[in-house]
Write a protein that holds these residues in place. Structure first.
Motif, PDB file in Angstrom:
ATOM      1  N   ILE A 141      67.804  66.702 -19.418  1.00 32.88           N
ATOM      2  CA  ILE A 141      66.779  67.664 -19.798  1.00 32.88           C
ATOM      3  C   ILE A 141      66.256  67.375 -21.211  1.00 32.88           C
ATOM      4  N   HIS A 142      67.130  66.881 -22.083  1.00 35.29           N
ATOM      5  CA  HIS A 142      66.713  66.529 -23.446  1.00 35.29           C
ATOM      6  C   HIS A 142      65.603  65.482 -23.442  1.00 35.29           C
ATOM      7  N   ASN A 143      65.613  64.624 -22.442  1.00 33.34           N
ATOM      8  CA  ASN A 143      64.614  63.563 -22.387  1.00 33.34           C
ATOM      9  C   ASN A 143      63.206  64.077 -22.147  1.00 33.34           C
ATOM     10  N   ILE A 144      63.060  65.337 -21.771  1.00 31.91           N
ATOM     11  CA  ILE A 144      61.723  65.923 -21.651  1.00 31.91           C
ATOM     12  C   ILE A 144      61.048  65.920 -23.016  1.00 31.91           C
ATOM     13  N   SER A 145      61.838  66.171 -24.069  1.00 32.39           N
ATOM     14  CA  SER A 145      61.258  66.238 -25.417  1.00 32.39           C
ATOM     15  C   SER A 145      60.827  64.869 -25.930  1.00 32.39           C
ATOM     16  N   ARG A 146      61.284  63.803 -25.304  1.00 31.13           N
ATOM     17  CA  ARG A 146      60.916  62.455 -25.744  1.00 31.13           C
ATOM     18  C   ARG A 146      59.624  61.965 -25.119  1.00 31.13           C
ATOM     19  N   GLY A 147      59.074  62.744 -24.230  1.00 26.05           N
ATOM     20  CA  GLY A 147      57.803  62.364 -23.622  1.00 26.05           C
ATOM     21  C   GLY A 147      57.922  62.123 -22.133  1.00 26.05           C
ATOM     22  N   LYS A 148      56.743  62.047 -21.515  1.00 20.48           N
ATOM     23  CA  LYS A 148      56.681  61.900 -20.062  1.00 20.48           C
ATOM     24  C   LYS A 148      57.283  60.580 -19.586  1.00 20.48           C
ATOM     25  N   GLU A 149      57.015  59.504 -20.285  1.00 21.91           N
ATOM     26  CA  GLU A 149      57.508  58.189 -19.859  1.00 21.91           C
ATOM     27  C   GLU A 149      59.031  58.113 -19.930  1.00 21.91           C
ATOM     28  N   ALA A 150      59.602  58.629 -21.022  1.00 14.72           N
ATOM     29  CA  ALA A 150      61.064  58.596 -21.176  1.00 14.72           C
ATOM     30  C   ALA A 150      61.737  59.438 -20.098  1.00 14.72           C
ATOM     31  N   LEU A 207      82.818  69.621 -13.820  1.00 19.85           N
ATOM     32  CA  LEU A 207      81.643  70.468 -14.042  1.00 19.85           C
ATOM     33  C   LEU A 207      81.219  70.457 -15.503  1.00 19.85           C
ATOM     34  N   ALA A 208      82.188  70.434 -16.401  1.00 23.52           N
ATOM     35  CA  ALA A 208      81.858  70.371 -17.834  1.00 23.52           C
ATOM     36  C   ALA A 208      81.182  69.040 -18.165  1.00 23.52           C
ATOM     37  N   LEU A 209      81.680  67.942 -17.605  1.00 22.75           N
ATOM     38  CA  LEU A 209      81.045  66.646 -17.836  1.00 22.75           C
ATOM     39  C   LEU A 209      79.636  66.606 -17.259  1.00 22.75           C
ATOM     40  N   TYR A 210      79.466  67.209 -16.084  1.00 26.82           N
ATOM     41  CA  TYR A 210      78.130  67.276 -15.488  1.00 26.82           C
ATOM     42  C   TYR A 210      77.191  68.071 -16.388  1.00 26.82           C
ATOM     43  N   LEU A 211      77.674  69.141 -16.988  1.00 29.63           N
ATOM     44  CA  LEU A 211      76.836  69.958 -17.857  1.00 29.63           C
ATOM     45  C   LEU A 211      76.286  69.129 -19.019  1.00 29.63           C
ATOM     46  N   PHE A 212      77.138  68.299 -19.625  1.00 31.77           N
ATOM     47  CA  PHE A 212      76.661  67.448 -20.713  1.00 31.77           C
ATOM     48  C   PHE A 212      75.629  66.433 -20.222  1.00 31.77           C
ATOM     49  N   MET A 213      75.842  65.867 -19.040  1.00 30.37           N
ATOM     50  CA  MET A 213      74.872  64.914 -18.501  1.00 30.37           C
ATOM     51  C   MET A 213      73.553  65.622 -18.189  1.00 30.37           C
ATOM     52  N   HIS A 214      73.631  66.824 -17.668  1.00 28.10           N
ATOM     53  CA  HIS A 214      72.439  67.601 -17.352  1.00 28.10           C
ATOM     54  C   HIS A 214      71.639  67.905 -18.624  1.00 28.10           C
ATOM     55  N   ILE A 215      72.337  68.281 -19.672  1.00 24.74           N
ATOM     56  CA  ILE A 215      71.668  68.561 -20.945  1.00 24.74           C
ATOM     57  C   ILE A 215      71.004  67.289 -21.478  1.00 24.74           C
ATOM     58  N   TRP A 216      71.662  66.144 -21.318  1.00 27.15           N
ATOM     59  CA  TRP A 216      71.078  64.874 -21.771  1.00 27.15           C
ATOM     60  C   TRP A 216      69.802  64.557 -21.001  1.00 27.15           C
ATOM     61  N   ASN A 245      60.490  60.151 -17.118  1.00 32.94           N
ATOM     62  CA  ASN A 245      60.320  59.466 -15.833  1.00 32.94           C
ATOM     63  C   ASN A 245      61.306  58.317 -15.675  1.00 32.94           C
ATOM     64  N   GLU A 246      61.606  57.608 -16.771  1.00 33.54           N
ATOM     65  CA  GLU A 246      62.603  56.534 -16.714  1.00 33.54           C
ATOM     66  C   GLU A 246      63.979  57.080 -16.348  1.00 33.54           C
ATOM     67  N   VAL A 247      64.363  58.184 -16.986  1.00 29.36           N
ATOM     68  CA  VAL A 247      65.665  58.787 -16.694  1.00 29.36           C
ATOM     69  C   VAL A 247      65.692  59.308 -15.258  1.00 29.36           C
ATOM     70  N   MET A 248      64.606  59.917 -14.822  1.00 30.96           N
ATOM     71  CA  MET A 248      64.568  60.444 -13.458  1.00 30.96           C
ATOM     72  C   MET A 248      64.625  59.320 -12.421  1.00 30.96           C
ATOM     73  N   ALA A 249      64.061  58.167 -12.740  1.00 35.81           N
ATOM     74  CA  ALA A 249      64.148  57.026 -11.824  1.00 35.81           C
ATOM     75  C   ALA A 249      65.600  56.586 -11.659  1.00 35.81           C
ATOM     76  N   VAL A 250      66.368  56.663 -12.743  1.00 38.55           N
ATOM     77  CA  VAL A 250      67.788  56.285 -12.665  1.00 38.55           C
ATOM     78  C   VAL A 250      68.571  57.309 -11.842  1.00 38.55           C
ATOM     79  N   VAL A 251      68.340  58.594 -12.108  1.00 43.03           N
ATOM     80  CA  VAL A 251      69.144  59.612 -11.417  1.00 43.03           C
ATOM     81  C   VAL A 251      68.698  59.843  -9.980  1.00 43.03           C
ATOM     82  N   GLN A 252      67.592  59.231  -9.570  1.00 47.67           N
ATOM     83  CA  GLN A 252      67.177  59.320  -8.173  1.00 47.67           C
ATOM     84  C   GLN A 252      67.712  58.155  -7.337  1.00 47.67           C
ATOM     85  N   SER A 253      68.563  57.331  -7.923  1.00 52.47           N
ATOM     86  CA  SER A 253      69.149  56.206  -7.190  1.00 52.47           C
ATOM     87  C   SER A 253      70.189  56.723  -6.193  1.00 52.47           C
TER      88      SER A 253
END
Length: 125
Positions: free
Chosen positions: A40-49, A29-38, A51-59
């Motif tokens: 969510i952090h990608n929201i600050s990098r812009g919509k495209e970044a 759960l602690a490891l998942y928390l760090f991945m979750h924060i990472w 969307n790229e991360v979300m495409a990976v985690v939707q596999s």
């Protein structure tokens, strides 16, 4: 001088297995928390970044890993309740500990399977 009997090999007691699983699921759960924060952090990098991360985690592999996350959350929560009942509600004096552990494992497995079926359908649909 007192002579001590030779050491006997320790068998895995159900309470010890629950103790180990509680720590392992807590670490997961602690490891998942760090991945979750990472993620969510990608929201600050812009919509495209993001969307790229979300495409990976939707596999499909991530959907299967979500079932493992569900199992971790359910077992960790139910085992935590079991520990609180043993420590503070006097359950340690009332019943066999092995039964409590096996019940916790069985209920955790049942909830994980029931909750995991829709996740598997989503992964392979």
């Amino acid at each position: 001088m007192k002579a001590y009997p030779p050491k006997v090999h320790y068998r895995l007691h159900p309470g010890y297995v629950a103790w180990i699983l509680h720590r392992v699921t807590g670490l997961g759960l602690a490891l998942y928390l760090f991945m979750h924060i990472w993620v969510i952090h990608n929201i600050s990098r812009g919509k495209e970044a993001f969307n790229e991360v979300m495409a990976v985690v939707q596999s499909p592999i991530f959907h299967i890993l979500e079932i493992g996350l569900l199992g971790c959350v359910v077992f960790h929560g139910l085992n935590g309740i079991r520990v609180v009942l043993l420590d503070y509600a006097g359950a340690a004096d009332k019943g066999p500990h092995k039964t409590w552990v096996w019940a916790t494992l069985a209920v955790s497995a049942a909830i994980t399977v029931i909750g995991g079926i829709p996740m598997l359908q989503m992964a392979f649909h």
